[in-house]
Design an enzyme around this catalytic site. Sequence first.
Site, short mmCIF file in Angstrom:
data_model
loop_
_atom_site.label_atom_id
_atom_site.label_comp_id
_atom_site.label_asym_id
_atom_site.label_seq_id
_atom_site.Cartn_x
_atom_site.Cartn_y
_atom_site.Cartn_z
N PRO A 41 -12.60 -96.57 -8.27
CA PRO A 41 -12.81 -97.63 -9.29
C PRO A 41 -12.34 -98.98 -8.78
O PRO A 41 -11.38 -99.06 -8.01
CB PRO A 41 -11.95 -97.16 -10.46
CG PRO A 41 -11.73 -95.71 -10.23
CD PRO A 41 -11.76 -95.50 -8.75
N ARG B 166 -8.59 -99.89 -8.85
CA ARG B 166 -7.71 -99.34 -7.82
C ARG B 166 -8.04 -99.97 -6.45
O ARG B 166 -7.18 -100.21 -5.64
CB ARG B 166 -7.86 -97.83 -7.76
CG ARG B 166 -6.58 -97.18 -7.31
CD ARG B 166 -6.62 -95.68 -7.48
NE ARG B 166 -7.54 -95.08 -6.55
CZ ARG B 166 -8.27 -94.01 -6.81
NH1 ARG B 166 -8.22 -93.45 -8.01
NH2 ARG B 166 -9.05 -93.49 -5.91
N ASP B 167 -9.29 -100.21 -6.30
CA ASP B 167 -9.74 -100.83 -5.05
C ASP B 167 -9.03 -102.16 -4.83
O ASP B 167 -8.64 -102.54 -3.73
CB ASP B 167 -11.26 -101.04 -5.12
CG ASP B 167 -11.84 -101.42 -3.78
OD1 ASP B 167 -11.22 -101.08 -2.76
OD2 ASP B 167 -12.90 -102.06 -3.75
N LEU B 168 -8.80 -102.85 -5.96
CA LEU B 168 -8.13 -104.14 -5.90
C LEU B 168 -6.75 -104.00 -5.26
O LEU B 168 -6.36 -104.77 -4.38
CB LEU B 168 -7.99 -104.66 -7.33
CG LEU B 168 -7.53 -106.08 -7.53
CD1 LEU B 168 -8.58 -107.04 -7.00
CD2 LEU B 168 -7.29 -106.34 -9.00
N CYS C 9 -6.78 -103.13 -1.63
CA CYS C 9 -6.95 -104.31 -0.79
C CYS C 9 -5.62 -104.95 -0.49
O CYS C 9 -5.38 -105.48 0.58
CB CYS C 9 -7.83 -105.35 -1.49
SG CYS C 9 -9.52 -104.83 -1.71
#
Lengths: 478, 126
Positions: B79, B82-84, B87
């Site tokens: 999602p 979470r990807d944020l 990073c």
Amino acid sequence: MQLRTVLHRRFRGDGETDFVYVATSAAILGVDAPTGAIVDAFATASGRDDEQWLAEQPDAAQAASSLHDLIDLGVIRPVGEAQAPRAQLPPMPFPLATLVLNVTNKCNLSCTYCYEYGEDRLTAGTGSKGAGKARMEDDTARQSIDFLLRNCGDRPQVSITFFGGETLLNFPAIRTAVEYAEQRATALRKRVHYSLTTNATLLTDEVIDFLTQHRFGITVSIDGDQKEQDRHRTFQKGVGSFATIAPRIQLLVAKNKERKGRSLGARVTLTAGAAPVPDTYRFLTQELGFDEVGFAPVTAGLGRTYALGELGYERLLREFGELAEDYIAAAIRGESHGFANLGDLLRELHQGVNKAHPCGAGLGLLGVSTEGDIGLCHRFVESKDHELGNVATGLDEAARTSFLQRAHVDTKTDCTKCFARPLCAGGCYHEAHVRYGDATKANLHYCEWIRGFVDLGLRSYGRILSRNPRFFARFETS
Amino acid sequence: MTNTDPVPPPVNVPRPRARILACNQKARQLAALVLAQRGDTRALTQDPPPTQYPYGCTTIFAPGWEVDSSNGTHGLCQPIERDLYDCYHTCYWPAQVPDGVTNAPSWTSSCGAPMQDWKSIDLVFP
């Protein structure tokens, strides 16, 4: 990061450009002085740190750009970089391109150095008789053609080479094979190229007519003028053969020229005490009319008196260098030159040939004995230890693959540090067998000679490229 | 590489001298390959020395992003919320988030559970 120049050889041309022969890829690069200096700076055993080195450069941007180019071209690489595994073999069964038919194992000469009948023979049998049938029968010749055409894959052209013994002692088998091959190849829409090696004693008008009509590539084994020829190339009672062959060669040259045949080659076996190479070259081309001359040091086991010793190889290299001057001068004028050893080497250098195996034996080329038994090449037929099947029953693919795996250059640890490896790949299987009793061994006894000769080739390449780069167009593959 | 021409230019042509010439056929093939690869995406391991790449970057390539077939994010393997953080913490896609090491060390301090409150993350202006 620690970077290091890979295995290479530097050489010069006639102009300002220096050259690098990159042994890992067989690429030849021209480099200007600053770039050449980078190649040299990183040519240390432990390598050099690139950032530290760049910081010391007056023009760091230019140095970084050149270094990056050299890294991408594979000239300078990280120390300890994992090597991609090299393919052990091409996809097998590899399609055949050439079949060498030993149409007879008899010979009417008794050359004292002959590997076939002398002290270094691989086969059983005695004197000038091999172990198998003396002559190949017509049926076996036809089966050989079928075998070649069955195993050549999609190749549009195949080659058939006739060999012996003295090949022309069995002219009927040659005629049968050619007539049958023409008929079968036409049906399959393939072309066939023929070649033959002969001692020229049996070149009658009829034979010459047949050979030139079928555009044979003809190689005559001859050692030079009368004195050279008669020293080792004698009839069985010890009488020299020059007086017999000279007039026949002249007939062959004339007919071949008239029919615009393929170039006519002489193959000279070099022994201890032979005349200077340039003299022999000039005699064979100017007096006898050959188009090309190839020189090969005699194959000899240890202790043979006719073998070239270390001093012999040194002398040979010097004489090759002298003849190379003629070649280079001709090339700069844009003309061909018949020094076949150098011509072949320059072709391989220009194409960037990088060999996994020293020659095509067992890959695209196989030899067939008088009885139809298949060997690695003509030198191995009738050797029971190297048999690879029979043209009637088929090729022993397992034995073929096993040999090629064992003979791969990567298995020859002695070769890993040699810049001549892409061209030599360990050298002739037969030489290795005679010398070490193992065809897959590297021929360490002539490493210095090979390296010296490749060096001569590189220097010649650089000099011709500096003066007449267009000369190499003749060697381009599509 | 500045010249892949097998024939060096005549000396009287006013053009900069090539530093490296691809002379034989193999060199020309290699040079063409290198020129074709330059500027293309390639694996980090193929580009020594890898001096330009951030430390700690993942070696996997897992595109799991945007929305699923119902226009939500719960069906995605990764999602966006979470990807944020991926990073940020593991340097998955460093260009997409503020630099949390030197310039904006606390840009996520107002956000405790990104799956619920990712909208509370501060704006960061360079």
